[in-house]
Enzyme design. Sequence first.
Site, PDB file in Angstrom:
ATOM      1  N   PHE A   1     -28.373 -22.175   2.234  1.00 37.46           N
ATOM      2  CA  PHE A   1     -26.973 -21.981   1.838  1.00 37.46           C
ATOM      3  C   PHE A   1     -26.100 -21.418   2.957  1.00 37.46           C
ATOM      4  CE2 PHE A   1     -29.291 -18.116   0.539  1.00 37.46           C
ATOM      5  CZ  PHE A   1     -28.552 -17.137   1.203  1.00 37.46           C
TER       6      PHE A   1
ATOM      7  N   ARG B   1     -22.923  -2.299  -6.742  1.00 34.85           N
ATOM      8  CA  ARG B   1     -23.732  -3.461  -7.131  1.00 34.85           C
ATOM      9  C   ARG B   1     -23.739  -3.636  -8.648  1.00 34.85           C
ATOM     10  NH1 ARG B   1     -25.527  -6.108  -3.178  1.00 34.85           N
ATOM     11  NH2 ARG B   1     -27.121  -7.251  -4.334  1.00 34.85           N
TER      12      ARG B   1
ATOM     13  N   THR C   1     -25.425 -12.075  -8.763  1.00 36.63           N
ATOM     14  CA  THR C   1     -24.852 -13.001  -7.779  1.00 36.63           C
ATOM     15  C   THR C   1     -24.293 -14.252  -8.447  1.00 36.63           C
ATOM     16  OG1 THR C   1     -26.423 -12.203  -6.131  1.00 36.63           O
ATOM     17  CG2 THR C   1     -25.355 -14.298  -5.662  1.00 36.63           C
TER      18      THR C   1
ATOM     19  N   HIS D   1     -18.580  -9.342  -2.224  1.00 35.38           N
ATOM     20  CA  HIS D   1     -19.820  -9.012  -1.512  1.00 35.38           C
ATOM     21  C   HIS D   1     -19.961  -7.502  -1.561  1.00 35.38           C
ATOM     22  CE1 HIS D   1     -22.723  -8.574   1.826  1.00 35.38           C
ATOM     23  NE2 HIS D   1     -21.991  -7.510   2.120  1.00 35.38           N
TER      24      HIS D   1
END
Length: 137
Positions: A57, A85, A91, A115
């Site tokens: 990716f 997080r 994700t 991110h």
Amino acid sequence: MEQTLSIIKPDAVAKNVVGKIIDRFESNGLKVAAAKRLQLSRADAEQFYAVHKERPFFKDLVDFMVSGPVVAMVLEGENAVLKNRDLMGATDPKKAAPGTIRADFADSIDANAVHGSDSLENAKIEIAFFFSGREIN
């Protein structure tokens, strides 16, 4: 006080949800210690994500990260890395818990809005990539 890096990615910047995302951080005890809006060059994106260079990716990730402006931020607070997080969510936004940033603002596993540093050690490296010490307060 712990610090972590957050990047609001081009998809979220284009949707005008930067303020809503920052509000999530602030209302959950994370202070924005530094922030800048910038356009990453291809070289910058390749260097920042070099850890993923051999992954399939990588090219798509770099292409996406240079597709528009981003907002890089230093977030500060207790357990900042883990808290960030948790707030981001999985994700893949389809797997992200309801109420997380990715569940609410991301479209796909590629265009996933944000991110966040994955460890305290990487947070220090990632913060230094974008900010000098005098820019953080």
